[in-house]
Design an enzyme around this catalytic site. Structure first.
Site, PDB file in Angstrom:
ATOM      1  N   TYR A  25     -11.041 177.714  24.270  1.00  0.00           N
ATOM      2  CA  TYR A  25     -11.183 178.995  23.438  1.00  0.00           C
ATOM      3  C   TYR A  25      -9.755 179.464  23.268  1.00  0.00           C
ATOM      4  CZ  TYR A  25     -13.183 182.927  21.324  1.00  0.00           C
ATOM      5  OH  TYR A  25     -13.285 184.103  20.262  1.00  0.00           O
ATOM      6  N   GLY A  26      -8.833 178.260  22.705  1.00  0.00           N
ATOM      7  CA  GLY A  26      -7.445 178.579  22.906  1.00  0.00           C
ATOM      8  C   GLY A  26      -7.009 178.822  21.198  1.00  0.00           C
ATOM      9  N   SER A  27      -6.032 178.478  20.590  1.00  0.00           N
ATOM     10  CA  SER A  27      -5.924 178.376  19.169  1.00  0.00           C
ATOM     11  C   SER A  27      -6.720 177.846  18.295  1.00  0.00           C
ATOM     12  CB  SER A  27      -4.280 177.781  19.010  1.00  0.00           C
ATOM     13  OG  SER A  27      -3.872 178.073  17.803  1.00  0.00           O
ATOM     14  N   GLN A  28      -7.045 176.697  18.728  1.00  0.00           N
ATOM     15  CA  GLN A  28      -8.168 175.835  17.919  1.00  0.00           C
ATOM     16  C   GLN A  28      -9.677 176.359  18.279  1.00  0.00           C
ATOM     17  OE1 GLN A  28      -8.235 173.420  15.222  1.00  0.00           O
ATOM     18  NE2 GLN A  28      -5.966 174.035  14.798  1.00  0.00           N
ATOM     19  N   SER A  53     -10.152 183.637  29.091  1.00  0.00           N
ATOM     20  CA  SER A  53     -10.873 183.533  28.003  1.00  0.00           C
ATOM     21  C   SER A  53     -12.277 183.910  27.718  1.00  0.00           C
ATOM     22  CB  SER A  53     -10.545 182.040  27.388  1.00  0.00           C
ATOM     23  OG  SER A  53      -9.088 182.009  27.031  1.00  0.00           O
ATOM     24  N   HIS A 108      -8.386 166.455  17.435  1.00  0.00           N
ATOM     25  CA  HIS A 108      -7.304 165.331  17.390  1.00  0.00           C
ATOM     26  C   HIS A 108      -7.940 164.127  18.119  1.00  0.00           C
ATOM     27  CE1 HIS A 108      -3.363 163.986  17.536  1.00  0.00           C
ATOM     28  NE2 HIS A 108      -3.158 164.141  18.747  1.00  0.00           N
ATOM     29  N   GLY A 134      -4.672 177.270  14.921  1.00  0.00           N
ATOM     30  CA  GLY A 134      -5.826 177.810  14.845  1.00  0.00           C
ATOM     31  C   GLY A 134      -5.754 179.357  14.405  1.00  0.00           C
ATOM     32  N   GLU A 227      22.852 180.157   7.701  1.00  0.00           N
ATOM     33  CA  GLU A 227      22.830 178.917   7.032  1.00  0.00           C
ATOM     34  C   GLU A 227      22.017 177.806   7.321  1.00  0.00           C
ATOM     35  OE1 GLU A 227      24.360 178.817   4.248  1.00  0.00           O
ATOM     36  OE2 GLU A 227      25.421 180.691   4.274  1.00  0.00           O
ATOM     37  N   GLU A 231      17.479 180.237   6.425  1.00  0.00           N
ATOM     38  CA  GLU A 231      17.203 179.984   4.670  1.00  0.00           C
ATOM     39  C   GLU A 231      16.248 178.623   4.704  1.00  0.00           C
ATOM     40  OE1 GLU A 231      20.358 180.158   1.963  1.00  0.00           O
ATOM     41  OE2 GLU A 231      21.714 181.181   3.308  1.00  0.00           O
TER      42      GLU A 231
END
Length: 331
Positions: A25-28, A53, A108, A134, A227, A231
């Site tokens: 139950y992480g980012s994805q 989590s 993945h 995610g 620079e 940008e």
């Protein structure tokens, strides 16, 4: 050309009556689980007993159970835990509890392609890989926009693996933007190469090298930061919107001439040779074996490399300058 599938090609009926287990139950994991739940699917999240989590997932209205119990219950089991622990968790907690005819999915292909996971021939094995982090995937879903995904059918034991994979992709919102058919091999190797050669490794090293060159040349680090890093987003946004041609249309003729004449001196054949060597290490499994061993040994190289990178001059200057720009929601 690859085959691309949309909403009309996918039907959520292929998930009717099925329990979707989400391992992680992480980012994805949070994005997959919540998007599927919002699309009416029965989702249960598998976590280890002490996971912080658990409370987060339960607060979001999701049912949570231990990993072995989820593996027993799930008709479709998606693994969204880190690559380097998938093999061990699969062998110890998941494989003994899976039912023949169920479906194993990954976001993945690393663990399947490099045989950290070797599924039973009695199972469907698919990959649905959203092409966004995610948190961004979830954010766009709540706005009514899906992110594209890649779909691979690695094993089709039931004869319905593709239909289930497309239904899952629809459940997370991807068929609205397009689902591209691929293979586990192609996704894994191209994904690792993209991360290493350009998206993470290549870009960060190029930016840092340019920043260091200006600072060594006597220019203020604040100017060098603007620079060489600040940008960059503007230029990437132009390329994202309309390719290299639109970017070159949007910048000055001076910038375009410098791009076309000096760019090839920076990224020359020697750099491409290094990229080819990196790709070969991905293709022959050298990188995968190194990464698995690095974790098995307690990360003796990764940890000091990470710490050194977090305290470079460009990072320190960046924190100071981003603090002056609250409108950009600095992180």
């Amino acid at each position: 050309m690859v085959d691309v599938y949309y909403d009309k090609d996918a039907d959520l009926k292929h998930l009717e009556g099925k329990t979707i287990g989400m391992i992680g139950y992480g980012s994805q994991g949070h994005a997959h689980a919540l998007n599927l739940k919002d699309n009416g699917q029965n989702v249960v999240v598998g976590l280890y007993p002490e996971s912080k989590s658990r409370a987060v997932a339960e607060a979001a209205g999701l049912r949570v159970a231990d990993v072995p119990d989820v593996a027993k219950e799930a008709d479709v089991l998606m693994m969204v835990i880190p690559d380097h622990i998938q093999g061990r968790i699969y062998r110890e907690q998941i494989e003994p509890n899976l039912r023949p005819g169920s479906a194993l999915m990954v976001a993945h292909g690393f663990s399947i392609h490099y045989r950290e996971i070797v599924p039973s021939a009695s199972m469907d094995v698919m990959m649905v890989a959203p092409k966004a982090p995610g948190h961004r995937m979830r954010e766009l879903f709540t706005e009514g926009v899906g992110v594209p995904s890649l779909l691979a059918v690695h094993q089709d034991a039931t004869g319905h693996a593709k239909d289930i994979g497309l239904a899952y992709a629809k459940g997370i919102g991807s068929t609205g933007s397009g689902v591209l058919m691929t293979t586990i091999k192609n996704e894994t190797e191209s994904d690792l190469f993209g991360e290493q050669a350009i998206l993470c490794g290549g870009v960060s090293e190029l930016v840092k090298a340019a920043f260091d060159t200006l600072v060594e040349g006597g220019y203020p680090p604040e100017i060098a930061f603007f620079e060489c890093l600040h940008e960059l987003k503007m230029i990437v946004d132009l390329m994202y919107q309309g390719g290299f041609n639109y970017m070159r249309f949007s910048v000055s003729d001076t910038a375009e001439y410098g791009d076309l004449t000096r760019g090839p001196r920076i990224i020359d054949e020697h750099v491409k040779d290094n990229m080819r060597a990196v790709l070969k290490e991905i293709q022959d499994g050298t990188f995968a074996r190194e990464w698995i061993a690095e974790n098995d040994e307690g990360r003796p190289r990764f940890t000091p490399l990470r710490e050194a990178a977090q305290h470079s001059q460009i990072e320190d200057i960046g924190k100071e300058l981003r603090a002056m720009m609250p409108w950009m929601d600095p992180k």
